[in-house]
Design a protein around this motif. Structure first.
Motif, PDB file in Angstrom:
ATOM      1  N   ALA A  39      41.489  23.086  -8.412  1.00 48.24           N
ATOM      2  CA  ALA A  39      40.190  23.607  -7.981  1.00 48.24           C
ATOM      3  C   ALA A  39      39.046  22.672  -8.359  1.00 48.24           C
ATOM      4  CB  ALA A  39      39.957  24.990  -8.583  1.00 48.24           C
ATOM      5  N   GLY A  40      39.160  21.962  -9.470  1.00 50.07           N
ATOM      6  CA  GLY A  40      38.109  21.052  -9.881  1.00 50.07           C
ATOM      7  C   GLY A  40      37.939  19.894  -8.909  1.00 50.07           C
ATOM      8  N   PHE A  41      39.037  19.262  -8.513  1.00 50.74           N
ATOM      9  CA  PHE A  41      38.968  18.159  -7.564  1.00 50.74           C
ATOM     10  C   PHE A  41      38.572  18.666  -6.172  1.00 50.74           C
ATOM     11  CE2 PHE A  41      42.214  16.921 -10.747  1.00 50.74           C
ATOM     12  CZ  PHE A  41      41.499  15.882 -11.323  1.00 50.74           C
ATOM     13  N   PHE A  42      39.052  19.849  -5.812  1.00 51.37           N
ATOM     14  CA  PHE A  42      38.658  20.498  -4.561  1.00 51.37           C
ATOM     15  C   PHE A  42      37.137  20.679  -4.526  1.00 51.37           C
ATOM     16  CE2 PHE A  42      37.567  24.236  -2.121  1.00 51.37           C
ATOM     17  CZ  PHE A  42      38.335  24.141  -0.972  1.00 51.37           C
ATOM     18  N   MET A  76      36.428  11.515  -1.515  1.00 55.81           N
ATOM     19  CA  MET A  76      37.659  10.953  -2.068  1.00 55.81           C
ATOM     20  C   MET A  76      37.368  10.022  -3.237  1.00 55.81           C
ATOM     21  SD  MET A  76      39.867  10.215   1.407  1.00 55.81           S
ATOM     22  CE  MET A  76      41.342   9.763   0.481  1.00 55.81           C
ATOM     23  N   LEU A  77      36.311   9.218  -3.113  1.00 57.42           N
ATOM     24  CA  LEU A  77      35.989   8.275  -4.181  1.00 57.42           C
ATOM     25  C   LEU A  77      35.569   8.993  -5.458  1.00 57.42           C
ATOM     26  CD1 LEU A  77      34.084   5.499  -2.198  1.00 57.42           C
ATOM     27  CD2 LEU A  77      36.348   5.341  -3.248  1.00 57.42           C
ATOM     28  N   LEU A  78      34.710  10.006  -5.335  1.00 48.83           N
ATOM     29  CA  LEU A  78      34.262  10.729  -6.528  1.00 48.83           C
ATOM     30  C   LEU A  78      35.394  11.545  -7.144  1.00 48.83           C
ATOM     31  CD1 LEU A  78      30.623  11.921  -5.747  1.00 48.83           C
ATOM     32  CD2 LEU A  78      31.396  10.075  -7.235  1.00 48.83           C
ATOM     33  N   SER A  79      36.236  12.139  -6.297  1.00 43.69           N
ATOM     34  CA  SER A  79      37.389  12.871  -6.833  1.00 43.69           C
ATOM     35  C   SER A  79      38.337  11.922  -7.550  1.00 43.69           C
ATOM     36  CB  SER A  79      38.120  13.598  -5.701  1.00 43.69           C
ATOM     37  OG  SER A  79      37.287  14.553  -5.087  1.00 43.69           O
ATOM     38  N   GLY A  80      38.529  10.733  -6.981  1.00 40.66           N
ATOM     39  CA  GLY A  80      39.363   9.733  -7.650  1.00 40.66           C
ATOM     40  C   GLY A  80      38.762   9.270  -8.964  1.00 40.66           C
ATOM     41  N   ALA A  81      37.431   9.104  -8.989  1.00 36.13           N
ATOM     42  CA  ALA A  81      36.768   8.708 -10.228  1.00 36.13           C
ATOM     43  C   ALA A  81      36.923   9.785 -11.297  1.00 36.13           C
ATOM     44  CB  ALA A  81      35.287   8.419  -9.970  1.00 36.13           C
ATOM     45  N   LEU A  82      36.768  11.057 -10.884  1.00 34.83           N
ATOM     46  CA  LEU A  82      36.985  12.144 -11.831  1.00 34.83           C
ATOM     47  C   LEU A  82      38.435  12.163 -12.300  1.00 34.83           C
ATOM     48  CD1 LEU A  82      36.052  14.748 -13.272  1.00 34.83           C
ATOM     49  CD2 LEU A  82      36.735  15.999 -11.219  1.00 34.83           C
ATOM     50  N   GLY A  83      39.374  11.941 -11.369  1.00 33.53           N
ATOM     51  CA  GLY A  83      40.777  11.887 -11.747  1.00 33.53           C
ATOM     52  C   GLY A  83      41.061  10.788 -12.752  1.00 33.53           C
ATOM     53  N   TRP A  84      40.404   9.628 -12.580  1.00 37.82           N
ATOM     54  CA  TRP A  84      40.592   8.529 -13.537  1.00 37.82           C
ATOM     55  C   TRP A  84      40.073   8.936 -14.909  1.00 37.82           C
ATOM     56  CZ3 TRP A  84      37.394   5.620 -16.615  1.00 37.82           C
ATOM     57  CH2 TRP A  84      37.958   4.466 -17.175  1.00 37.82           C
ATOM     58  N   ALA A  85      38.877   9.550 -14.952  1.00 40.03           N
ATOM     59  CA  ALA A  85      38.305   9.953 -16.239  1.00 40.03           C
ATOM     60  C   ALA A  85      39.157  11.012 -16.919  1.00 40.03           C
ATOM     61  CB  ALA A  85      36.880  10.477 -16.021  1.00 40.03           C
ATOM     62  N   VAL A  86      39.588  12.010 -16.154  1.00 45.21           N
ATOM     63  CA  VAL A  86      40.433  13.071 -16.717  1.00 45.21           C
ATOM     64  C   VAL A  86      41.773  12.498 -17.159  1.00 45.21           C
ATOM     65  CG1 VAL A  86      41.663  15.211 -16.183  1.00 45.21           C
ATOM     66  CG2 VAL A  86      39.301  14.895 -15.406  1.00 45.21           C
ATOM     67  N   GLY A  87      42.324  11.618 -16.329  1.00 46.23           N
ATOM     68  CA  GLY A  87      43.623  11.040 -16.656  1.00 46.23           C
ATOM     69  C   GLY A  87      43.594  10.198 -17.917  1.00 46.23           C
ATOM     70  N   LYS A  88      42.542   9.414 -18.107  1.00 43.37           N
ATOM     71  CA  LYS A  88      42.448   8.595 -19.305  1.00 43.37           C
ATOM     72  C   LYS A  88      42.430   9.450 -20.571  1.00 43.37           C
ATOM     73  CE  LYS A  88      41.716   4.656 -19.636  1.00 43.37           C
ATOM     74  NZ  LYS A  88      42.618   3.493 -19.888  1.00 43.37           N
ATOM     75  N   ILE A  89      41.869  10.654 -20.457  1.00 47.84           N
ATOM     76  CA  ILE A  89      41.757  11.529 -21.617  1.00 47.84           C
ATOM     77  C   ILE A  89      42.998  12.405 -21.782  1.00 47.84           C
ATOM     78  CG2 ILE A  89      40.433  13.431 -22.630  1.00 47.84           C
ATOM     79  CD1 ILE A  89      37.996  12.333 -21.101  1.00 47.84           C
ATOM     80  N   CYS A  90      43.502  12.943 -20.677  1.00 49.76           N
ATOM     81  CA  CYS A  90      44.472  14.053 -20.743  1.00 49.76           C
ATOM     82  C   CYS A  90      45.925  13.662 -20.495  1.00 49.76           C
ATOM     83  CB  CYS A  90      44.087  15.149 -19.747  1.00 49.76           C
ATOM     84  SG  CYS A  90      42.486  15.916 -20.073  1.00 49.76           S
ATOM     85  N   PHE A 192      51.148   3.765 -14.542  1.00 54.63           N
ATOM     86  CA  PHE A 192      51.713   4.372 -13.333  1.00 54.63           C
ATOM     87  C   PHE A 192      51.328   5.841 -13.229  1.00 54.63           C
ATOM     88  CE2 PHE A 192      54.510   0.647 -13.146  1.00 54.63           C
ATOM     89  CZ  PHE A 192      54.552   0.433 -11.775  1.00 54.63           C
ATOM     90  N   ARG A 193      51.362   6.554 -14.327  1.00 50.91           N
ATOM     91  CA  ARG A 193      50.970   7.963 -14.303  1.00 50.91           C
ATOM     92  C   ARG A 193      49.499   8.116 -13.907  1.00 50.91           C
ATOM     93  NH1 ARG A 193      53.925  11.646 -17.777  1.00 50.91           N
ATOM     94  NH2 ARG A 193      51.972  12.382 -18.685  1.00 50.91           N
ATOM     95  N   LEU A 194      48.654   7.225 -14.407  1.00 52.40           N
ATOM     96  CA  LEU A 194      47.234   7.281 -14.069  1.00 52.40           C
ATOM     97  C   LEU A 194      47.015   6.991 -12.586  1.00 52.40           C
ATOM     98  CD1 LEU A 194      44.351   7.669 -15.079  1.00 52.40           C
ATOM     99  CD2 LEU A 194      44.286   5.221 -15.635  1.00 52.40           C
ATOM    100  N   GLN A 195      47.759   6.024 -12.041  1.00 51.43           N
ATOM    101  CA  GLN A 195      47.654   5.722 -10.615  1.00 51.43           C
ATOM    102  C   GLN A 195      47.999   6.950  -9.768  1.00 51.43           C
ATOM    103  OE1 GLN A 195      50.175   2.311  -9.852  1.00 51.43           O
ATOM    104  NE2 GLN A 195      49.200   1.153 -11.514  1.00 51.43           N
ATOM    105  N   ALA A 196      49.096   7.627 -10.107  1.00 56.31           N
ATOM    106  CA  ALA A 196      49.494   8.812  -9.352  1.00 56.31           C
ATOM    107  C   ALA A 196      48.467   9.920  -9.482  1.00 56.31           C
ATOM    108  CB  ALA A 196      50.863   9.299  -9.837  1.00 56.31           C
ATOM    109  N   PHE A 197      47.910  10.070 -10.666  1.00 62.77           N
ATOM    110  CA  PHE A 197      46.931  11.135 -10.884  1.00 62.77           C
ATOM    111  C   PHE A 197      45.672  10.884 -10.061  1.00 62.77           C
ATOM    112  CE2 PHE A 197      43.954  13.782 -13.325  1.00 62.77           C
ATOM    113  CZ  PHE A 197      44.718  14.935 -13.461  1.00 62.77           C
ATOM    114  N   VAL A 198      45.216   9.646 -10.005  1.00 61.82           N
ATOM    115  CA  VAL A 198      44.013   9.319  -9.241  1.00 61.82           C
ATOM    116  C   VAL A 198      44.254   9.520  -7.748  1.00 61.82           C
ATOM    117  CG1 VAL A 198      42.495   7.411  -8.551  1.00 61.82           C
ATOM    118  CG2 VAL A 198      43.070   7.749 -10.964  1.00 61.82           C
TER     119      VAL A 198
END
Length: 270
Positions: A39-42, A76-90, A192-198
């Motif tokens: 829902a957050g990325f949505f 898509m770009l902002l959702s990917g940026a959020l995914g990168w930030a969340v992924g680096k932390i989580c 690799f996990r971060l790439q998939a998450f983004v």
């Protein structure tokens, strides 16, 4: 005409959910990442395209009236940026801990879009989001947007199928099945996990953008976890986790059941 419009709406929403399910399948089915914050990325995707493409005055901060394609790309770009930030932390977390972290972040974002009146118009939402082909008469306007959604779905499906069958996809499945063995083979598991998450987050943002343009409106109720997270999980599990074709089929099947049963429950007494 009524049946045509109903079937078109059913297929359109099924296609939008299929894009979300493909993103989740990349996270969970291919890489084994337990993301419960769809829902957050949505929401990021939906609100980004709404703010960029809505006409001037649609929100207190004002819409920009940009082309729809620009809104989708930015979503898509902002959702990917959020995914990168969340992924680096989580992404250092595992299993249910990752799920709790992602759903917590999604709830924070939902509360932000609900309370930041200056930007998102709060609970009133953002009206007037333009829909491609809306200038056409019925049912051609609805059929045109359905064709666009199905085309976007086909492109996403084709790209993901190519990625999953490539060496990159084989590494992802190796990480899902045995992370320690993949690391021992010299693979950078964290990268690799971060790439998939983004990439999965970008697809979820695209699904949110498609939804905003379809309804010509986006508000906080559209980002509820029931509709934007848990229903997508049901679709993936029903269709078959790990298979892109299963994710698409599950989305159409579950949404058809969800919508059809509403027709029946509306006939029940209070």
């Amino acid at each position: 005409m009524g049946l045509t419009l109903y079937a078109t709406a059913l297929l359109t929403m099924g296609g939008i959910y299929a894009v979300l399910a493909l993103g989740l399948n990349l996270h969970w089915g291919v890489t084994g990442l337990f993301n419960a914050g769809i829902a957050g990325f949505f929401a990021i995707g939906a609100y980004t395209t709404a703010l960029l493409t809505a006409p001037h005055g649609a929100t207190p901060s004002g819409g920009l009236g940009l082309p729809v394609a620009v809104g989708w790309a930015a979503a898509m770009l902002l959702s990917g940026a959020l995914g990168w930030a969340v992924g680096k932390i989580c992404l250092r977390l595992r299993s249910d801990y990752l799920a709790m972290a992602t759903i917590g972040i999604a709830e924070i974002l939902r509360l932000v879009v609900k309370n930041e009146l200056w930007l998102t118009n709060g609970s009133r939402g953002i009206p007037g989001v333009p829909r491609p082909f809306e200038q056409l008469a019925q049912p051609w306007a609805e059929l045109g947007f359905l064709a666009l959604v199905l085309a976007v779905l086909a492109v996403c499906y084709g790209l993901l199928e190519t990625a999953v069958r490539s060496p990159w996809g084989r590494v992802m499945r190796a990480i899902r099945d045995d992370e320690a063995a993949a690391a021992a083979a010299g693979k950078d598991v964290a990268a690799f996990r971060l790439q998939a998450f983004v990439l999965g987050a970008m697809l979820m943002g695209l699904g949110g953008a498609l939804s905003a343009h379809y309804f010509k409106y986006i508000g906080p109720e559209a980002t509820q976890p029931l509709l934007a997270t848990f229903l997508v999980w049901v679709m993936l599990i029903v269709g078959g986790s790990g298979r892109n074709a299963g994710a698409v089929a599950g989305a159409f099947l579950v949404w058809a059941l969800w919508s059809a049963t509403e027709l029946l429950t509306n006939r029940l007494p209070p």
